[in-house]
Scaffold this active site. Structure first.
Site, PDB file in Angstrom:
ATOM      1  N   LYS A   1       0.821  -1.218   0.000  1.00 37.59           N
ATOM      2  CA  LYS A   1       0.000   0.000   0.000  1.00 37.59           C
ATOM      3  C   LYS A   1       0.859   1.275   0.000  1.00 37.59           C
ATOM      4  O   LYS A   1       2.072   1.215   0.249  1.00 37.59           O
ATOM      5  CB  LYS A   1      -0.927  -0.038   1.223  1.00 37.59           C
ATOM      6  CG  LYS A   1      -1.954  -1.176   1.168  1.00 37.59           C
ATOM      7  CD  LYS A   1      -2.918  -1.127   2.356  1.00 37.59           C
ATOM      8  CE  LYS A   1      -3.954  -2.244   2.269  1.00 37.59           C
ATOM      9  NZ  LYS A   1      -4.942  -2.172   3.372  1.00 37.59           N
TER      10      LYS A   1
ATOM     11  N   HIS B   1      -2.209  -5.457   1.600  1.00 36.42           N
ATOM     12  CA  HIS B   1      -3.520  -6.104   1.424  1.00 36.42           C
ATOM     13  C   HIS B   1      -3.276  -7.546   1.018  1.00 36.42           C
ATOM     14  O   HIS B   1      -2.334  -7.835   0.274  1.00 36.42           O
ATOM     15  CB  HIS B   1      -4.324  -5.413   0.316  1.00 36.42           C
ATOM     16  CG  HIS B   1      -5.451  -6.267  -0.206  1.00 36.42           C
ATOM     17  ND1 HIS B   1      -6.676  -6.295   0.400  1.00 36.42           N
ATOM     18  CD2 HIS B   1      -5.511  -7.159  -1.225  1.00 36.42           C
ATOM     19  CE1 HIS B   1      -7.442  -7.169  -0.243  1.00 36.42           C
ATOM     20  NE2 HIS B   1      -6.758  -7.707  -1.236  1.00 36.42           N
TER      21      HIS B   1
ATOM     22  N   GLU C   1      -9.679 -10.843  -7.436  1.00 34.12           N
ATOM     23  CA  GLU C   1      -8.716  -9.755  -7.234  1.00 34.12           C
ATOM     24  C   GLU C   1      -7.512  -9.892  -8.155  1.00 34.12           C
ATOM     25  O   GLU C   1      -6.977  -8.886  -8.632  1.00 34.12           O
ATOM     26  CB  GLU C   1      -8.279  -9.719  -5.762  1.00 34.12           C
ATOM     27  CG  GLU C   1      -9.427  -9.276  -4.850  1.00 34.12           C
ATOM     28  CD  GLU C   1      -9.028  -9.139  -3.391  1.00 34.12           C
ATOM     29  OE1 GLU C   1      -9.812  -8.570  -2.626  1.00 34.12           O
ATOM     30  OE2 GLU C   1      -7.930  -9.615  -3.003  1.00 34.12           O
TER      31      GLU C   1
HETATM   32  P1  ATP Z   1      -7.068  -6.080   3.408  1.00 31.03           P
HETATM   33  O1  ATP Z   1      -8.450  -6.328   2.823  1.00 31.03           O
HETATM   34  O2  ATP Z   1      -6.465  -4.748   3.028  1.00 31.03           O
HETATM   35  O3  ATP Z   1      -6.136  -7.228   3.207  1.00 31.03           O
HETATM   36  P2  ATP Z   1      -8.121  -6.853   5.930  1.00 31.03           P
HETATM   37  O4  ATP Z   1      -8.792  -7.967   5.195  1.00 31.03           O
HETATM   38  O5  ATP Z   1      -7.259  -7.182   7.114  1.00 31.03           O
HETATM   39  O6  ATP Z   1      -7.218  -5.998   4.991  1.00 31.03           O
HETATM   40  P3  ATP Z   1     -10.625  -5.429   5.768  1.00 31.03           P
HETATM   41  O7  ATP Z   1     -11.597  -5.559   6.880  1.00 31.03           O
HETATM   42  O8  ATP Z   1     -10.863  -6.165   4.484  1.00 31.03           O
HETATM   43  O9  ATP Z   1      -9.176  -5.781   6.380  1.00 31.03           O
HETATM   44  O10 ATP Z   1     -10.460  -3.883   5.456  1.00 31.03           O
HETATM   45  C1  ATP Z   1      -9.851  -3.456   4.257  1.00 31.03           C
HETATM   46  C2  ATP Z   1      -8.919  -2.300   4.573  1.00 31.03           C
HETATM   47  O11 ATP Z   1      -9.696  -1.200   5.035  1.00 31.03           O
HETATM   48  C3  ATP Z   1      -7.922  -2.546   5.719  1.00 31.03           C
HETATM   49  O12 ATP Z   1      -6.767  -3.228   5.338  1.00 31.03           O
HETATM   50  C4  ATP Z   1      -7.611  -1.140   6.149  1.00 31.03           C
HETATM   51  O13 ATP Z   1      -6.693  -0.506   5.234  1.00 31.03           O
HETATM   52  C5  ATP Z   1      -8.981  -0.470   6.016  1.00 31.03           C
HETATM   53  N1  ATP Z   1      -9.724  -0.531   7.274  1.00 31.03           N
HETATM   54  C6  ATP Z   1     -10.323  -1.624   7.832  1.00 31.03           C
HETATM   55  N2  ATP Z   1     -10.936  -1.328   8.978  1.00 31.03           N
HETATM   56  C7  ATP Z   1     -10.738   0.003   9.171  1.00 31.03           C
HETATM   57  C8  ATP Z   1     -11.125   0.924  10.186  1.00 31.03           C
HETATM   58  N3  ATP Z   1     -11.834   0.548  11.232  1.00 31.03           N
HETATM   59  N4  ATP Z   1     -10.721   2.211  10.035  1.00 31.03           N
HETATM   60  C9  ATP Z   1      -9.993   2.615   8.973  1.00 31.03           C
HETATM   61  N5  ATP Z   1      -9.617   1.803   7.978  1.00 31.03           N
HETATM   62  C10 ATP Z   1      -9.961   0.507   8.076  1.00 31.03           C
HETATM   63 MG    MG Z   2      -9.942  -7.651   3.417  1.00 34.49          MG
END
Ligand code: ATP
Ligand code: MG
Length: 140
Positions: free
Chosen positions: A11, A117, A128
């Site tokens: 990122k 990610h 993806e």
């Molecule tokens: P990714 O999808 O990026 O691999 P993840 O699966 O761990 O990460 P997701 O829940 O899919 O997390 O959220 C996608 C992305 O959104 C996170 O990686 C982060 O960058 C952002 N994100 C998630 N939760 C929050 C939050 N509470 N506040 C701000 N940004 C968030």
């Molecule tokens: Mg995710």
């Protein structure tokens, strides 16, 4: 265990700090192979589409702004159990909750600017990977 492919994104918080090589080392040390890789600047429309699953979440607009704030490195990682293994190497979304020695524990700035990610299921991985790469770009 099957050989899988997963979509990884380094990122903007990580490209900005010039630590893409350090992050790639973590993947390779874990037995994941980088079988496709491309550095690009996402447009707002592309970031919105990629994160469409989070459209209703309160952090969606901020997330899109962050993901377009600088270059990203999209990559396909290949290996045994690659989807789950990559998520182990990445650590929890919130770096303050990520296990010691994970990418997010060691490099992430906060829950949003969390350096990497990784796809979360085989179906998501397929979708993806298609978002960023054609078959001809992936050399295993
Ligand atoms: P990714 O999808 O990026 O691999 P993840 O699966 O761990 O990460 P997701 O829940 O899919 O997390 O959220 C996608 C992305 O959104 C996170 O990686 C982060 O960058 C952002 N994100 C998630 N939760 C929050 C939050 N509470 N506040 C701000 N940004 C968030
Ligand atoms: Mg995710």
């Amino acid at each position: 265990m099957a050989v899988e492919r997963t979509l990884s994104i380094i990122k903007p918080d990580a490209t900005e700090r010039n630590i893409t090589g350090k992050i790639n080392q973590r993947f390779e040390d874990a037995g994941l192979r980088i079988v496709a890789q491309r550095r690009l600047q996402l447009t707002t429309e592309q970031a919105q589409a990629f994160y469409a699953v989070h459209k209703e979440r309160p952090f969606y607009n901020d997330l899109v702004a962050f993901m377009t704030s600088g270059p990203v490195v999209a990559q396909v990682l290949e290996g045994e159990n690659a989807i789950e293994k990559n998520r182990e190497v990445m650590g929890a979304t919130d770096p303050s909750k990520a296990d010691q020695g994970t990418i997010r524990a060691d490099f992430a700035k906060n829950i949003e600017a969390n350096s990497v990610h990784g796809s979360d299921s085989p179906e998501t991985a397929r979708e993806e990977i298609k978002f960023f790469f054609s078959n001809i770009d992936i050399v295993g």
